[in-house]
Design an enzyme around this catalytic site. Structure first.
Site, PDB file in Angstrom:
ATOM      1  N   ILE A  34       0.844  -1.391  -0.047  1.00  0.00           N
ATOM      2  CA  ILE A  34       0.004   0.034  -0.067  1.00  0.00           C
ATOM      3  C   ILE A  34       0.743   1.442   0.182  1.00  0.00           C
ATOM      4  O   ILE A  34       0.428   2.301  -0.296  1.00  0.00           O
ATOM      5  CB  ILE A  34      -0.964  -0.043   1.268  1.00  0.00           C
ATOM      6  CG1 ILE A  34      -2.267   0.796   0.941  1.00  0.00           C
ATOM      7  CG2 ILE A  34      -0.137   0.464   2.450  1.00  0.00           C
ATOM      8  CD1 ILE A  34      -3.189   0.727   1.758  1.00  0.00           C
ATOM      9  N   HIS A 102       6.584 -12.172   4.862  1.00  0.00           N
ATOM     10  CA  HIS A 102       6.278 -11.880   3.637  1.00  0.00           C
ATOM     11  C   HIS A 102       7.716 -11.670   2.683  1.00  0.00           C
ATOM     12  O   HIS A 102       8.440 -10.812   3.408  1.00  0.00           O
ATOM     13  CB  HIS A 102       5.387 -10.435   3.427  1.00  0.00           C
ATOM     14  CG  HIS A 102       6.082  -9.542   4.690  1.00  0.00           C
ATOM     15  ND1 HIS A 102       6.026  -9.497   5.788  1.00  0.00           N
ATOM     16  CD2 HIS A 102       6.752  -8.226   4.035  1.00  0.00           C
ATOM     17  CE1 HIS A 102       6.569  -8.242   6.373  1.00  0.00           C
ATOM     18  NE2 HIS A 102       7.036  -7.730   5.378  1.00  0.00           N
ATOM     19  N   HIS A 104       9.105  -8.732  -0.287  1.00  0.00           N
ATOM     20  CA  HIS A 104       8.693  -7.800  -1.179  1.00  0.00           C
ATOM     21  C   HIS A 104       9.370  -7.954  -2.566  1.00  0.00           C
ATOM     22  O   HIS A 104      10.514  -8.381  -2.717  1.00  0.00           O
ATOM     23  CB  HIS A 104       9.443  -6.562  -0.680  1.00  0.00           C
ATOM     24  CG  HIS A 104       9.064  -6.086   0.551  1.00  0.00           C
ATOM     25  ND1 HIS A 104       8.213  -4.914   0.855  1.00  0.00           N
ATOM     26  CD2 HIS A 104       9.504  -6.453   1.911  1.00  0.00           C
ATOM     27  CE1 HIS A 104       8.092  -4.721   2.081  1.00  0.00           C
ATOM     28  NE2 HIS A 104       8.784  -5.558   2.775  1.00  0.00           N
TER      29      HIS A 104
HETATM   30  P1  5GP Z   1       8.344  -4.959   6.592  1.00  0.00           P
HETATM   31  O1  5GP Z   1       7.468  -5.655   7.874  1.00  0.00           O
HETATM   32  O2  5GP Z   1       8.734  -5.908   5.553  1.00  0.00           O
HETATM   33  O3  5GP Z   1       9.254  -3.920   7.004  1.00  0.00           O
HETATM   34  O4  5GP Z   1       6.957  -3.979   5.650  1.00  0.00           O
HETATM   35  C1  5GP Z   1       5.737  -4.028   5.734  1.00  0.00           C
HETATM   36  C2  5GP Z   1       5.387  -3.584   4.453  1.00  0.00           C
HETATM   37  O5  5GP Z   1       3.991  -3.645   4.521  1.00  0.00           O
HETATM   38  C3  5GP Z   1       5.687  -2.187   4.195  1.00  0.00           C
HETATM   39  O6  5GP Z   1       6.321  -2.051   2.847  1.00  0.00           O
HETATM   40  C4  5GP Z   1       4.149  -1.577   4.009  1.00  0.00           C
HETATM   41  O7  5GP Z   1       4.003  -0.326   3.296  1.00  0.00           O
HETATM   42  C5  5GP Z   1       3.287  -2.652   3.964  1.00  0.00           C
HETATM   43  N1  5GP Z   1       2.131  -2.419   4.572  1.00  0.00           N
HETATM   44  C6  5GP Z   1       1.879  -2.189   5.761  1.00  0.00           C
HETATM   45  N2  5GP Z   1       0.469  -1.962   6.222  1.00  0.00           N
HETATM   46  C7  5GP Z   1      -0.324  -2.503   4.887  1.00  0.00           C
HETATM   47  C8  5GP Z   1      -1.627  -2.558   4.549  1.00  0.00           C
HETATM   48  O8  5GP Z   1      -2.519  -2.252   5.259  1.00  0.00           O
HETATM   49  N3  5GP Z   1      -1.709  -3.055   3.363  1.00  0.00           N
HETATM   50  C9  5GP Z   1      -0.897  -3.464   2.403  1.00  0.00           C
HETATM   51  N4  5GP Z   1      -0.896  -3.811   1.256  1.00  0.00           N
HETATM   52  N5  5GP Z   1       0.526  -3.222   2.821  1.00  0.00           N
HETATM   53  C10 5GP Z   1       0.775  -2.726   3.963  1.00  0.00           C
END
Ligand code: 5GP
Length: 140
Positions: A34, A102, A104
């Site tokens: 998002i 997850h 990316h």
């Molecule tokens: P990480 O945990 O790998 O650092 O990042 C989590 C990722 O999830 C981030 O890139 C953030 O933009 C994304 N993210 C956080 N909340 C949401 C959400 O509600 N929906 C989506 N589609 N992505 C999200």
């Protein structure tokens, strides 16, 4: 650390939160980030609960990374990108924010920097970008 059933990606998997879905099969789900740091920034997750790489089963890792490859190729095609960045963070100290495993994927172009983290994407643009990747996937 225990898996939290109320993390945001668990809610997306349960259909309690909306997302721009790209792909789903028995074990795996993919949707747009998002706050995209590049056009086509997509997240691929196993449906089974795990915080990250460290507590995921080998089977989940194998199926999920295969989908990373497939969606990554489709995203490269969709955005005519010669490069693909794959990122995956384990625990807060390593930059993890959402505690459901997850990966990316970010299509990359020469000379185009990543956008800073934390900037919400425009919903209308995300709709178009999701459709572009789904179309490339359908052609693959
Ligand atoms: P990480 O945990 O790998 O650092 O990042 C989590 C990722 O999830 C981030 O890139 C953030 O933009 C994304 N993210 C956080 N909340 C949401 C959400 O509600 N929906 C989506 N589609 N992505 C999200």
């Amino acid at each position: 650390m225990a898996y939290d059933q109320d993390n945001i990606f668990a809610k997306i998997l349960r259909g309690e939160m909306p997302c721009h879905k790209i792909y789903e099969d028995t074990n795996t789900f993919a949707f747009l980030d998002i706050m995209p740091r590049a056009d086509g920034h997509t997240l691929i997750i196993p449906k089974s609960p795990s915080r990250n790489l460290l507590d995921a089963s080998d089977g989940d890792l194998a199926t999920t990374i295969a989908v990373v490859k497939t969606i990554g190729r489709a995203a490269m095609t969709a955005f005519d990108a010669p490069g693909l960045l794959v990122q995956q963070f384990n625990e807060a100290e390593a930059g993890q924010i959402v505690f459901h495993l997850h990966f990316h994927i970010l299509p990359r172009h020469d000379g185009v920097p990543l956008r800073p983290p934390g900037q919400m994407g425009d919903n209308d643009v995300l709709v178009i970008h999701a459709e572009k990747i789904r179309a490339a996937l359908a052609m693959s």
